[in-house]
Design a protein around this motif. Structure first.
Motif: not given
Length: 255
Positions: A34-35, A37-41, A77-90
């Motif tokens: 539920g958290v 990725l933007l919150e983690l940033d 996240v998951n199939d992303a290896i590197v350089h993922g941009i934080p989004t609203r994805y929970r």
């Protein structure tokens, strides 16, 4: 050109590395179902602010990037290896998350990454992460004066390949110091005894990237930053900044 750091400079890099370590620890503790990725940033931003450090990620725009990077962490996240941009994805139960973070403190940089699962882990994900950590440990163990870059690359690659995992070609570690990315490149696969000799004072970011399916192929997502596995399989990414010293490798981003 490879800059050899003094003991004083390495101590300064260690201070920056400890900020990175605290940021990654805080992000890992905050991550849960539920958290976003933007919150983690934002968690990482607060750690940097409290330390008086800046982010080498925020606003970074290498030649391949269509836009400056908008965050202080890469969140893949998951199939992303590197350089993922934080989004609203929970985050969802069972997600595999890789977080990469850097800090600049008093003119010196640190860079590190970790992978973890959220909620109920898949056994296959735990094996993937464990192998990534073992590959990182092998690479660090090979980072001794008298060895060569190829010895680090070979050590990392041997662990990954023996476990049946893929390695995204063309991406790996790098030198680090006053800038996040410096010479030399540190591949995740190579031939022992080849490449630049390792000397005391060198500082390297060693960062294995593993693809669960065993394939090496990936593609760039529409955001121009995120690298994803071509077959949708999961990936893990871990990293430490390490100094070559007369006494052996010194991990500057230990958590």
């Amino acid at each position: 050109m490879v800059e050899l750091k003094t003991d004083t400079s390495i101590d300064a890099m260690h201070a920056a590395g400890q900020v990175v370590g605290r940021a990654l620890t805080a992000v890992r503790q905050a991550a849960g179902v539920g958290v976003s990725l933007l919150e983690l940033d934002e968690v990482a931003r607060e750690v940097l602010r409290e330390a008086g450090a800046t982010s080498p990620f925020l606003g970074y725009r290498p030649s391949f990037a269509p836009t400056p990077f908008p965050a202080v962490i890469c969140a893949s996240v998951n199939d992303a290896i590197v350089h993922g941009i934080p989004t609203r994805y929970r985050l969802r139960d069972g997600d595999l998350v890789s977080i990469d973070c850097g800090a600049v403190l008093d003119g010196w940089a640190g860079d590190s990454a970790l992978s973890f699962t959220v909620g109920r882990p898949r056994p296959a994900d735990l094996r993937l992460i464990d192998t990534a950590e073992r590959a990182l440990a092998a690479g660090i163990a090979a980072a001794v004066a008298g060895n060569r870059i190829g010895d680090i690359a070979h050590a990392v690659g041997e662990v990954c390949r023996a476990a049946g995992y893929g390695i995204p070609q063309g991406f790996g570690g790098h030198g680090i110091g006053r800038r996040m990315h410096e010479d030399p490149d540190v591949p995740n696969e190579g031939r022992p005894g080849r490449g630049l000799p390792l000397r005391p004072g060198m500082a390297l970011a060693i960062e294995p990237m593993l693809i669960a399916s065993g394939k090496d192929t990936f593609y760039e997502a529409d955001d121009g930053w995120t690298l994803r596995t071509s077959d949708g399989s999961r990936a893990a990414h871990v990293e430490h900044t390490v100094a070559i010293t007369e006494e052996g490798p010194r991990i500057l981003t230990a958590r």
